[in-house]
Every structure is written in structure tokens, then in C-alpha cells.
Design an enzyme around this catalytic site. Structure first.
Site, PDB file in Angstrom:
ATOM      1  N   LYS A 108       0.726  -1.226   0.122  1.00 44.20           N
ATOM      2  CA  LYS A 108      -0.026   0.031   0.035  1.00 44.20           C
ATOM      3  C   LYS A 108       0.923   1.211   0.190  1.00 44.20           C
ATOM      4  O   LYS A 108       2.040   1.089   0.485  1.00 44.20           O
ATOM      5  CB  LYS A 108      -0.968   0.140   1.153  1.00 44.20           C
ATOM      6  CG  LYS A 108      -2.205   0.887   1.249  1.00 44.20           C
ATOM      7  CD  LYS A 108      -3.142  -0.204   0.365  1.00 44.20           C
ATOM      8  CE  LYS A 108      -4.436   0.676   0.175  1.00 44.20           C
ATOM      9  NZ  LYS A 108      -5.632  -0.089  -0.538  1.00 44.20           N
ATOM     10  N   ASP A 148      -6.558   4.363  -4.883  1.00 42.16           N
ATOM     11  CA  ASP A 148      -7.380   3.972  -3.761  1.00 42.16           C
ATOM     12  C   ASP A 148      -8.136   5.404  -3.572  1.00 42.16           C
ATOM     13  O   ASP A 148      -8.273   6.193  -4.427  1.00 42.16           O
ATOM     14  CB  ASP A 148      -6.214   3.833  -2.691  1.00 42.16           C
ATOM     15  CG  ASP A 148      -6.959   2.956  -1.442  1.00 42.16           C
ATOM     16  OD1 ASP A 148      -7.268   1.860  -1.465  1.00 42.16           O
ATOM     17  OD2 ASP A 148      -7.012   3.798  -0.397  1.00 42.16           O
TER      18      ASP A 148
END
Ligand code: NAD
Length: 429
Positions: A108, A148
Site C-alpha cells: 500500500k 485508492d
């Protein structure tokens, strides 16, 4: 570690891991390697702003684990981004890719910034700067980013362009979430919502219940909820209400029609953020109820598909005795307290990182297609998605049944077990 806040996502991710590590009786070295990210990068991104000043943004990339394949996970732009949030999200990506058995790990990334206050040019420079800092440590064979919160296909294309400029070649498999026609995959828009329903369909099959004999109440009316409703209605099910956020009133409402909501009718009065026009809904014969009313409906199935922390110790007590299944479209909608209640009540839960894994599965398909530079039809993508989601669901529910454990625990046991095994097989531990 708590950064002055009571909730720390990474501490929660580690606590979840510790519970399953005990169930699996993992050795200390394996625990040590899986409790923490393998690698993390922190860097500054200097940007010449539109007013001529230079501002330095903080950027991160965390590769939690890549024993099963290249790290995979989004890049979030958020003013409150913290390294612990990125660590937690990358840990959850490791478990999510493992539970659907994708040959990928978890990663991430993020940048502390607020795109609302940045021009397109400034955002482009942040994207290009992020890549310049990390290009040696990411790539189609090592770590594949994606969009995201507050990042989109345009950001991904700027990043891809910078990466290809540095590397001097075309690497469409470096990043996913690209637009169709520029390396994106057909079916990505449908993937998460459809994936939720593929798993729900299998759960109903196991219970010997026909979808056409069931009713659903849904929280959310965004990307996930809309496609979940589409497929569930195609299977013959009836959705009696949806709940969503009203930007104008700064509160949520539930829109109910006992004869069943019409997807097309609601879509025609919904904005691009998934907010339904209250006045028009009332005109079309929908009852406008309190935002929390979705949870109290007399339905067979609840699908939280909006935000986290919705089924809590308090709200869960309001659910009808009729509810047999909770299919978690959103990430983290259920607190541990609510989980205990559902378990005791015997409600069948399809946990978030299994139920909503259709998105990352389709991103994996995008990566595969991009690396081949050969793209599949939408039917082919959705058929492969169905196969992946169905077999992942089967593995988890078979384990839950055979060991008589809760579905969420079964999903974690499979995911963590697979990653632990990969670390062992590679000789890391
Ligand atoms: P979205 O932004 O398209 O839609 C969100 C919906 O939730 C909107 O209808 C909004 O009005 C509603 N909402 C927001 N706050 C609410 C509240 N307090 N009460 C009731 N409704 C509220 O988002 P999405 O892409 O559909 O994602 C929904 C959830 O699914 C998120 O938790 C997300 O992390 C998760 N998820 C999404 C994907 C994906 O591919 N889109 C993949 C995995 C997980």
C-alpha cells in the site's frame, strides 16, 4: 504508536493476526515476519506549486509481504494519511490476495496531501515525484500499485508515464486501474459488486435457499452497492431498501420500497458520489427513513457496502431475527463486538476481505492482460472472476464447516496459512 488517537489501524491488524497465529500455532520467526511489513519506504516529494513556492509532500510505500508474488495495493492521497494506516492496509492486502489465492503479495502507498486544494498540474507533479522516489523498488515483477481513496485512472496514467520514461520502455503491467483502451480491464467497474454476489449466491446454495425467495437491505449506493444490486436482482432477489449519504443535509437516509427498489429508477436520480436525490426519491414513491433504518429491516440478507464501523455493539442488537446472512461489501463494517453477536445468533457472515475481493482479483486480471498486451472480452473477465470468487468462497466455507469455526476466522486461517507456508517454502523462516 497510537499517534495521539484512540484508534490505530495497524494495532488492530496486528491484534487480528495474533489471534489467528495462535490458532495456527505459528512459530516465533513466522510471527515476527508476518506481524510487520517486510519493507517500507518514506520519502519527500518536492513540488513547485502554482504560486511559485516549493512544497515538500511526504510519501510512503509499504510492502508488507511478497512471498507469494509481487506486492499489490493502492496509493491513497489523504490529508490525514499516516504510516500506520498504510502499514495496516498493506497487511490486509496480503491477506486479501492470499484468501482468493492470487499469486500476489500485499502493499500500500500514500501521500499526505489533499487533492481538493491542489490543481491538476500540482497533482501530476506529486504523482511523477512519487514515482521518481520509488521507481527502483516497484515494478511489474516486484510491486504493482493501483488507485485508492482520492486517486483515479488519471493519476495512474501519470505514474505509468513517469515510470516508463525512467525505464525507457513500455510496462503497462506496472500499475492497474488504468482506463479501458489504455491498458485497463473490462469488467473492473462491475468486479467488486458482482464478486459480493458470487459469494452470496454460493452461501445461499449451501443453505438450500433460492435467491428468488430472499430479500436484501443494503447500506451504500456507490460502485459496490450498485453492481451488487444489479446481479442480485438478475438472480431473482428483491432489494427492499438502500441507505446513502446526503451531501446537502450532511446525514444519511434510507430509501425503502417494500415491493422492491428499481435500480434504473434510482440510478437516474443519483449523483456520481452515490448520493440519491431525496425529493425525487419521495416523488417516485420511496419511503425516506432515518439513515440507520437499513439495519433494522425484516430481510434475509444485509449487505453493508458503504463505510467501516457500521455493525457495532449497539446497532447490531437492532437486526431482525430473520437475517440469515451478512455479506460485507465494505471494508471493516463490523466491529469485534458485533461479530460476537452475529456468531452467537448463528448468522452466516461472508467477511469483507473475501466478499469484496472481486476488485483486486480483476486488478490482477488487468495486470496479467497488460503484461501479455492482449485483452479479454468482458464475458471472459467476468467468467474468470466468478470462478476465482466461487472457489475462494468454497475453500473458506468448507474449512469453517469442517472445523466448526466462524467464517471470518476460517478466511484468516486460510490466508495467513498460505502466506506462512510461502515464507517457509522459500526458506525465510
Ligand atoms: P463509493 O464512494 O462509490 O460509494 C459509497 C456509498 O456509501 C455512497 O452511496 C455513499 O453515499 C454511501 N455512504 C457514505 N457514508 C455513508 C453513511 N454514513 N451512511 C450510509 N451511506 C453512506 O464507494 P464504493 O467504491 O462503492 O466502496 C464502498 C465500500 O467498499 C468501501 O468500504 C470500500 O473501501 C469498499 N471496497 C470497494 C472496492 C471497489 O472496488 N470499489 C473494493 C473493495 C472494497
Amino acid at each position: 504508536m497510537s499517534q495521539g488517537k484512540s484508534f490505530n489501524a495497524f494495532e488492530m491488524a496486528q491484534a487480528q493476526f495474533d489471534k489467528v497465529a495462535d490458532m495456527l500455532d505459528l512459530d516465533n520467526a513466522t510471527r515476527e515476519i508476518l506481524r510487520n511489513p517486510l519493507r517500507e519506504y518514506h520519502f519527500g516529494i518536492p513540488v513547485r506549486m502554482d504560486d511559485g513556492s516549493v512544497k515538500v509532500f511526504r510519501g510512503f510505500r509499504v510492502q508488507h509481504n511478497d512471498a507469494r508474488g509481487p506486492a499489490k495495493g493502492g496509493i491513497r492521497f489523504h490529508p490525514h494519511e499516516t504510516i500506520d494506516t498504510v502499514r495496516a492496509l498493506s497487511t490486509w492486502m496480503t491477506w486479501k490476495t492470499a484468501v482468493v489465492d492470487l499469486p500476489l503479495g500485499g502493499g500500500k502507498g500514500g501521500v499526505i496531501c489533499d487533492p481538493h486544494n491542489l490543481s491538476a498540474r500540482e497533482q501530476e507533479l506529486i504523482c511523477r515525484g512519487w514515482i521518481r522516489q520509488i521507481s527502483k523498488n516497484v515494478g511489474p515483477l516486484s510491486d504493482v500499485p493501483a488507485p485508492d481513496v482520492m486517486t483515479n485512472a488519471q493519476h495512474m496514467l501519470w505514474m505509468l508515464d513517469e515510470y516508463e520514461t525512467i525505464l525507457g520502455g513500455k510496462y503497462p503491467g506496472f500499475i492497474t486501474g488504468k482506463p479501458v483502451g489504455m491498458g485497463g480491464s473490462l469488467g473492473r467497474t462491475e468486479a467488486t459488486g458482482f464478486g459480493v454476489i458470487f459469494t452470496l449466491r454460493e452461501a445461499l446454495k449451501d443453505m438450500g435457499i433460492k435467491p428468488s425467495d430472499t430479500t436484501v437491505s443494503i447500506q451504500g449506493f456507490g460502485n459496490v452497492a450498485q453492481y451488487a444490486i444489479k446481479l442480485y436482482q438478475e438472480l431473482g432477489g428483491k432489494v427492499i431498501c438502500v441507505s446513502c449519504w446526503d451531501q446537502k443535509d450532511q446525514t444519511s437516509y434510507t430509501y425503502r420500497k417494500m415491493s422492491g427498489v428499481s435500480l434504473d429508477e434510482l440510478l437516474s436520480i443519483t449523483d456520481r458520489f452515490g448520493g440519491i436525490d431525496k425529493g425525487k426519491a419521495a416523488e417516485k414513491g420511496y419511503e425516506v427513513l432515518d439513515g440507520a433504518a437499513w439495519i433494522e429491516q425484516d430481510v434475509d440478507i444485509l449487505i453493508p457496502a458503504a463505510i467501516e464501523n457500521q455493525l457495532t455493539g449497539d446497532t447490531i442488537k437492532k437486526i431482525s431475527k430473520k437475517v440469515k446472512i451478512v455479506a460485507e461489501g465494505a471494508n471493516g463494517p463490523t466491529t469485534p463486538e458485533a461479530d460476537a453477536f452475529l456468531q452467537e445468533r448463528g448468522v452466516f457472515v461472508i467477511p469483507d476481505f473475501l466478499a469484496n475481493a472481486g476488485g483486486v482479483t480483476c486488478s490482477y486480471f488487468e495486470q496479467v492482460q497488460s503484461n501479455m498486451n492482449y485483452f479479454w472480452t468482458k464475458e471472459e473477465v467476468l467468467e474468470k472472476l466468478d470462478q476465482k470468487m466461487t472457489s475462494a468462497f468454497r475453500a473458506v466455507s468448507d474449512l469453517a464447516k469442517s472445523k466448526n469455526i466462524y467464517m471470518r476466522d476460517a478466511a484468516y486461517v486460510i490466508a495467513i496459512g498460505r502466506v506462512a507456508q510461502a515464507c517457509k517454502d522459500r526458506g525465510w523462516v
